[in-house]
Design an enzyme around this catalytic site. Sequence first.
Site, short mmCIF file in Angstrom:
data_model
loop_
_atom_site.label_atom_id
_atom_site.label_comp_id
_atom_site.label_asym_id
_atom_site.label_seq_id
_atom_site.Cartn_x
_atom_site.Cartn_y
_atom_site.Cartn_z
CD GLN A 131 -20.26 -40.31 52.67
OE1 GLN A 131 -19.19 -40.47 52.11
NE2 GLN A 131 -20.59 -39.19 53.26
N GLY A 132 -23.58 -44.30 52.98
CA GLY A 132 -24.07 -45.04 54.13
C GLY A 132 -22.97 -45.48 55.08
CG ASN B 104 -13.99 -29.52 62.28
OD1 ASN B 104 -14.24 -30.36 61.40
ND2 ASN B 104 -14.00 -28.22 62.05
CD GLU B 105 -14.96 -31.59 68.22
OE1 GLU B 105 -15.63 -32.19 67.36
OE2 GLU B 105 -15.15 -30.39 68.49
CB SER C 168 -23.57 -42.27 60.23
OG SER C 168 -22.55 -41.38 59.87
CD GLU D 37 -17.54 -36.89 53.60
OE1 GLU D 37 -17.14 -37.99 54.00
OE2 GLU D 37 -18.69 -36.47 53.78
C1 LIG Z 1 -25.50 -32.41 57.66
C2 LIG Z 1 -24.96 -33.77 57.89
C3 LIG Z 1 -24.91 -34.66 56.85
C4 LIG Z 1 -24.45 -35.96 57.05
N1 LIG Z 1 -24.47 -36.82 56.00
C5 LIG Z 1 -24.08 -38.11 56.20
C6 LIG Z 1 -24.16 -39.05 55.14
O1 LIG Z 1 -24.57 -38.73 54.04
N2 LIG Z 1 -23.78 -40.31 55.39
C7 LIG Z 1 -23.31 -40.72 56.61
O2 LIG Z 1 -22.95 -41.86 56.75
N3 LIG Z 1 -23.23 -39.84 57.64
C8 LIG Z 1 -23.61 -38.55 57.47
N4 LIG Z 1 -23.54 -37.65 58.51
C9 LIG Z 1 -23.15 -38.13 59.81
C10 LIG Z 1 -21.75 -37.73 60.22
O3 LIG Z 1 -20.81 -38.50 59.53
C11 LIG Z 1 -21.65 -37.95 61.74
O4 LIG Z 1 -22.51 -37.00 62.32
C12 LIG Z 1 -20.27 -37.77 62.29
O5 LIG Z 1 -19.41 -38.79 61.86
C13 LIG Z 1 -20.28 -37.73 63.82
O6 LIG Z 1 -20.96 -38.80 64.37
P1 LIG Z 1 -22.14 -38.57 65.45
O7 LIG Z 1 -23.06 -37.57 64.87
O8 LIG Z 1 -22.64 -39.88 65.79
O9 LIG Z 1 -21.45 -37.89 66.68
P2 LIG Z 1 -20.59 -38.59 67.82
O10 LIG Z 1 -19.58 -39.45 67.22
O11 LIG Z 1 -21.51 -39.16 68.82
O12 LIG Z 1 -19.87 -37.32 68.43
C14 LIG Z 1 -20.50 -36.38 69.31
C15 LIG Z 1 -19.44 -35.41 69.80
O13 LIG Z 1 -18.41 -36.14 70.49
C16 LIG Z 1 -17.16 -35.88 69.91
N5 LIG Z 1 -16.29 -37.07 69.91
C17 LIG Z 1 -16.63 -38.33 69.57
N6 LIG Z 1 -15.55 -39.12 69.62
C18 LIG Z 1 -14.50 -38.35 69.99
C19 LIG Z 1 -13.11 -38.56 70.19
N7 LIG Z 1 -12.52 -39.75 70.04
N8 LIG Z 1 -12.35 -37.51 70.54
C20 LIG Z 1 -12.90 -36.29 70.70
N9 LIG Z 1 -14.19 -36.02 70.53
C21 LIG Z 1 -14.99 -37.04 70.17
C22 LIG Z 1 -17.47 -35.48 68.48
O14 LIG Z 1 -16.42 -34.73 67.91
C23 LIG Z 1 -18.74 -34.67 68.66
O15 LIG Z 1 -18.42 -33.38 69.05
C24 LIG Z 1 -24.01 -36.35 58.32
C25 LIG Z 1 -24.03 -35.44 59.37
C26 LIG Z 1 -24.51 -34.17 59.19
C27 LIG Z 1 -24.53 -33.23 60.33
#
Ligand SMILES: Cc1cc2nc3c(=O)[nH]c(=O)nc-3n(C[C@H](O)[C@H](O)[C@H](O)COP(=O)(O)OP(=O)(O)OC[C@H]3O[C@@H](n4cnc5c(N)ncnc54)[C@H](O)[C@@H]3O)c2cc1C
Lengths: 359, 392
Positions: free
Chosen positions: B125-126, B371-372, B128, B245
């Site tokens: 899944q692409g 979850n936020e 991020s 999902e």
């Molecule tokens: C085990 C695992 C598997 C994954 N697999 C995939 C995959 O296969 N394909 C893929 O595309 N992605 C994948 N992901 C990525 C996942 O989708 C992202 O980690 C997720 O969407 C959060 O983005 P980020 O990590 O950049 O965190 P950020 O968006 O930078 O967030 C960091 C923190 O800030 C908080 N935050 C950000 N914006 C807000 C807001 N508006 N209000 C309140 N709080 C906020 C978040 O809740 C979090 O606590 C995976 C992640 C994990 C951990």
Amino acid sequence: MRFAFSDQQLEFAAAVRDLLASCCTPAHVRECWDNETGHSPERWRQLADMGVVGMTVPEAHGGLGMNELDWVLVLEETGRAALPEPIVETVAVGAPMLAEFGPTELADRWLPAIAAGDVIVAVQHQGKPYLAAAGYADLLLLASGNEMHAVPRADVRLVEEQTSVDGARRLFGVDWHRTPGTLIAGGEGGYRTINASFDRGALGAAAQLIGLADRMLEMTVAYAKEREQFGAPIGSFQAVKHHLADALLAVEFARPVVYRAAFSLATGGADRSRDVSMAKAYASDAASAVSKVALQCHGAIGYTVEYDLHLFMKRAWALASSWGDAAWHRERVAMAVLGPVPGALPVEPDPDPLGETLA
Amino acid sequence: MDLTWSDSEAAFRAECRAWLEANVPASPLPSGDTADGFALHLEWERKLFDARWAVVSWPAAYGGRDATLWEWLIFEEEYYRVGAPQRVTQNGIFLLAPTIFEFGTQEQQDHYLPRMASAEDLWCQGWSEPNAGSDLANVRSKAVRDDAAGGWRLTGQKTWTTRGAFCTHLFGLFRTDPDSERHKGLTYFLVPLDADGVTVRGFGRLDGDEGFAEVFLEDAFVPDANVLGGVDEGWGVAMATTGSERGLTLRSPGRFTAAAARLVDLYRRHGHGAAPSSREAVVQAWMDAEAYQLYTLQDVTRIVDGEAVGARSSLNKLWWSELDVRLHEAALGLLGPRGELIDASPGSVDAGSWMKGFEFALAGPIYAGTNEIQRNVVAERVLGLPRAKGGR
Ligand SMILES: Cc1cc2nc3c(=O)[nH]c(=O)nc-3n(C[C@H](O)[C@H](O)[C@H](O)COP(=O)(O)OP(=O)(O)OC[C@H]3O[C@@H](n4cnc5c(N)ncnc54)[C@H](O)[C@@H]3O)c2cc1C
């Protein structure tokens, strides 16, 4: 498999909601805080006329002969309205107890009068040492050891009126004597009566707690959309949003647990006591959590007695610890699922697990 | 209300159970998030497919059994009950497939679905990117039109791609309209990872497994046939996938009721002298899994009645992800000083799987939309609270 209520069940609950929206407004609840008894005879009459009071009285005795699945949504509505009267005691516990376990004489004597709205029931039970509504109830169902008795109020002495945080709840102790003529069941049958009634009472309270929680959440969401600070509705602030999302999560996951317990009781499922305990644990926890969120998101206005929120909060606190609190019910589930603590010495079953005297 | 299973559903359960009990590997496979483990999981996936258990709810023409949603739940329950291997094909069959069924052309359905079911094509899944996490609409990877070749040239970087290093294909969003902002101008592409210009680099997750990957694309060509849904309409298509999902398909209740049953078993073995608070945590975790099951039965009834789940799927995601963390914390609470022992270290309990499970559970509140973000969605789209000034 179908986890949904029938149209008939939903329609009945909606009709009760409509009735209570007119005869059990917060202003009406306040009247019960202030009047002599905590009770509105006119409202009881209206509920009897609609068939609510006699829901669980068998048809042969003038009622609707309904079961837990039919009443769970109705009791939820009575919680939503913070109805002060002992509907749990009369509908969920009293009538089914007399119908299922009582000798014919007692059933014949009391059930038609309950259905007609002429007799109100109060119950004393495990985890519920004080009788709510005993000041105006006509029939008291009293436990003594493994016996359950149906005693006219005129034959007992009410002692020690207690003051509840919920001003519409008038609680009493009772001084009474067992007589053979009032015995509903004793011995083995007495235990079954007591257990079944406890489960029904706990489910009734759980249903009311769901209604209360839902009402508090609804009030708070409406308030958060209206109240402005920093030039914006407070409901647009993320901290407030997350509180309210958590409140909804708690209510929405407690709900099916409560409805499943109703199904288990109605169908006599083998795990019904465990299912009821799950229901009461979730409903108590949900209502307690929602009351805190509701108060916090209202700020000081919620902290006044002029504003209506406290009517619902205080009922929720009272019911959350009535008929067994969340911790007690969790332990009852633990006994069913996990068994006793591993390695613990076998102990005699506790005859009074809630630590209160039964009689 | 009738919370019992029909005779035909009971028969379906018996059939699943019999096959699974006879065929599930006797000892657990190594993690599917490592190269060796992944290969072993593929053998299992192909065995499932040959016996038509890989995609029970799909049409028979694509390798399924036309199972109802109820039967699918039963299958999942039995699958996790016997402790069958993790589904390394899940991002294809549970996330992409429902989207292809909804938005794919007949040709796309006929081409991709059978190959996905048989685990020939393995999908990652692409979504991020380094600067598009929670803020997925900030996607920068782009697709430039190549009229002469009849397709698009993709350039950019995807990250956190689960099992990307072991997969053959990626689905994801790319910006097709260079002048567009946010949710507009994005297109959903199906990308073979062996295309020229694609480089994949796997790397370690919290638990040390190579479960993550970065995918670099430089002028990688994909034909028009690899666009799912309309050009510039990718956001709406992607939202269907993320709905799956968060909702039912990725995390059915059977997974958690099975984990709760294992926790109860652990309590029986290791609950001696457990503090009352540990006992309470164990029973609460058991109840939380049960509550998820009941909530799901209610939800499925609604779906069968034709109601849309919509934003309520965010409630689902909050519950299963947070229950999974609490469940593993309860287990580690029972293990005390042995909880830290992993990799079948001699003093470990259950080969250290509880710590491994805990590490994985901790990802639940992050992936599939943090979850936020889910709480924002619940507040705004279920409770109807106003959006913040100036967006999020
Ligand atoms: C085990 C695992 C598997 C994954 N697999 C995939 C995959 O296969 N394909 C893929 O595309 N992605 C994948 N992901 C990525 C996942 O989708 C992202 O980690 C997720 O969407 C959060 O983005 P980020 O990590 O950049 O965190 P950020 O968006 O930078 O967030 C960091 C923190 O800030 C908080 N935050 C950000 N914006 C807000 C807001 N508006 N209000 C309140 N709080 C906020 C978040 O809740 C979090 O606590 C995976 C992640 C994990 C951990």
